[in-house]
Design a protein around this motif. Structure first.
Motif, PDB file in Angstrom:
ATOM      1  N   ASN A 124       5.233  -3.419  14.817  1.00 48.60           N
ATOM      2  CA  ASN A 124       4.197  -2.646  14.453  1.00 48.60           C
ATOM      3  C   ASN A 124       4.663  -1.638  13.468  1.00 48.60           C
ATOM      4  O   ASN A 124       3.768  -1.073  12.802  1.00 48.60           O
ATOM      5  N   GLY A 125       5.611  -0.881  13.502  1.00 47.01           N
ATOM      6  CA  GLY A 125       5.818   0.078  12.644  1.00 47.01           C
ATOM      7  C   GLY A 125       5.956  -0.403  11.111  1.00 47.01           C
ATOM      8  O   GLY A 125       5.156   0.405  10.389  1.00 47.01           O
ATOM      9  N   ALA A 126       6.789  -1.363  10.717  1.00 46.91           N
ATOM     10  CA  ALA A 126       6.780  -1.783   9.479  1.00 46.91           C
ATOM     11  C   ALA A 126       5.379  -2.365   9.086  1.00 46.91           C
ATOM     12  O   ALA A 126       4.841  -2.015   7.800  1.00 46.91           O
ATOM     13  N   MET A 127       4.812  -2.914   9.947  1.00 48.41           N
ATOM     14  CA  MET A 127       3.249  -3.415   9.463  1.00 48.41           C
ATOM     15  C   MET A 127       2.405  -2.483   9.457  1.00 48.41           C
ATOM     16  O   MET A 127       1.536  -2.450   8.329  1.00 48.41           O
ATOM     17  N   THR A 129       3.012   0.746   8.486  1.00 48.89           N
ATOM     18  CA  THR A 129       3.404   1.283   7.343  1.00 48.89           C
ATOM     19  C   THR A 129       2.896   0.556   6.094  1.00 48.89           C
ATOM     20  O   THR A 129       2.391   1.158   5.140  1.00 48.89           O
ATOM     21  N   ALA A 130       3.117  -0.677   6.023  1.00 51.67           N
ATOM     22  CA  ALA A 130       2.424  -1.558   4.841  1.00 51.67           C
ATOM     23  C   ALA A 130       1.261  -1.482   4.768  1.00 51.67           C
ATOM     24  O   ALA A 130       0.594  -1.328   3.718  1.00 51.67           O
ATOM     25  N   ALA A 131       0.583  -1.371   5.791  1.00 50.73           N
ATOM     26  CA  ALA A 131      -1.094  -1.325   5.900  1.00 50.73           C
ATOM     27  C   ALA A 131      -1.503   0.216   5.183  1.00 50.73           C
ATOM     28  O   ALA A 131      -2.303   0.145   4.279  1.00 50.73           O
ATOM     29  N   ALA A 135      -3.429   0.660   1.727  1.00 44.01           N
ATOM     30  CA  ALA A 135      -4.662   1.561   1.616  1.00 44.01           C
ATOM     31  C   ALA A 135      -4.616   2.650   0.604  1.00 44.01           C
ATOM     32  O   ALA A 135      -5.476   3.192   0.482  1.00 44.01           O
ATOM     33  N   GLY A 136      -3.335   2.897  -0.216  1.00 50.82           N
ATOM     34  CA  GLY A 136      -3.155   3.936  -1.113  1.00 50.82           C
ATOM     35  C   GLY A 136      -2.402   5.117  -0.557  1.00 50.82           C
ATOM     36  O   GLY A 136      -2.341   5.996  -1.330  1.00 50.82           O
TER      37      GLY A 136
END
Length: 294
Positions: A124-127, A129-131, A135-136
């Motif tokens: 979840n953490g990496a996911m 963070t990437a999301a 999103a900017g």
């Protein structure tokens, strides 16, 4: 310029008064001595050019009063060049939101470490963070913490000092011990609810007050990875982009659904699907069951 006369001009120079066209030197038989033409020299023009040829009128790139960059535009190399070309030395902008992402769970192990019985890899953490970055925002993945309220609150105190938003995942459901729910229940300022959607029913939202008295928005997401990502898309992405002055909604398309679907009574259900363009129109086919652990 008087009728019947010409003046030598370089690319980008202002037009002499009385001139209405430019003839490229390649279309002339002019003889120059050095950098400047000889006074009184004759210039032969081999090809006629129409009025306005090779002239860039003022306002031909952008007209006075016309918006150069609409609100919500991300400033990059081309935009900086345009702004400088228009004479702007400064512009007002939204800075990227600083998002701290924290996962919880004693069963979590960092990817790359061999699993023991009862452990799962932390994704979840990496996911998330990437999301947030997609999103900017400026996002950082904080190392996850076990199911311990003291360690959890200590980690929140560390990241609250310079975060604009804190995202947590896990510890918000209806189990006997949910660390996020219990810890933030002691501090107050966060409301925990059940949302009529699947996946992603347990949610929490509010503010966390750090040790310096700084109040930071915090959103607590469920721990299942699909629940967590769907929750980000439904509840966080648009407000996060709005806070940075960015355009909100993703592109939306109409397509033919290839399979019949129903949601559980009283809930909105989100399902994975594959979007395919066919000659007779776009189609969407669902993939796998809707359960959050898939």
């Amino acid at each position: 310029l008087a009728p019947g006369t010409a003046h030598r001009i370089m690319t980008g120079a202002p037009m002499p008064a009385g001139a209405d066209a430019v003839v490229p030197v390649e279309l002339t038989t002019a003889v120059f001595s050095g950098a400047e033409p000889v006074e009184g020299a004759q210039v032969g023009i081999t090809t006629a050019v129409p009025t306005g040829k090779h002239i860039r009128p003022a306002g031909s790139d952008i007209v006075a009063g016309q918006p150069a960059l609409p609100a919500g535009t991300r400033i990059g190399a081309a935009q900086i060049g345009l702004l400088c070309g228009l004479g702007f030395s400064t512009v007002s902008v939204f800075r990227p939101m600083r998002v701290a992402v924290l996962s919880t769970g004693s069963e979590l192990v960092a990817p790359g470490i061999p699993l023991r019985h009862g452990q799962i890899y932390e994704s979840n953490g990496a996911m998330l963070t990437a999301a947030a970055i997609e999103a900017g925002a400026e996002a950082r993945h904080v190392h996850f913490v076990p199911d311990d309220t003291t360690q959890f609150l200590h980690r929140l105190d560390e990241i609250a000092a310079d975060a604009d938003l804190i995202l947590t995942s896990g510890g918000v459901s209806a189990g006997a011990f949910e660390v996020v729910k219990e810890a933030l229940g002691m501090t107050g300022g966060v409301e925990f609810v059940k949302v009529a959607m699947q996946p992603g029913m347990p949610q929490g939202c509010g503010h966390y007050r750090g040790p310096a008295g700084r109040s930071v928005p915090i959103v607590t997401l469920p721990g299942n990875p699909v629940s967590s990502l769907v929750s980000f898309e439904v509840f966080i992405r648009d407000p996060l982009r709005a806070a940075m002055g960015l355009h909100l909604r993703r592109q939306r398309l109409r397509a033919q659904l290839t399979t019949a679907l129903t949601s559980p009574a009283g809930k909105r259900q989100f399902q994975r699907a594959v979007f395919v363009r066919h000659p007779d129109g776009p189609a969407v086919t669902t993939v796998g069951p809707p359960a959050s652990h898939h």
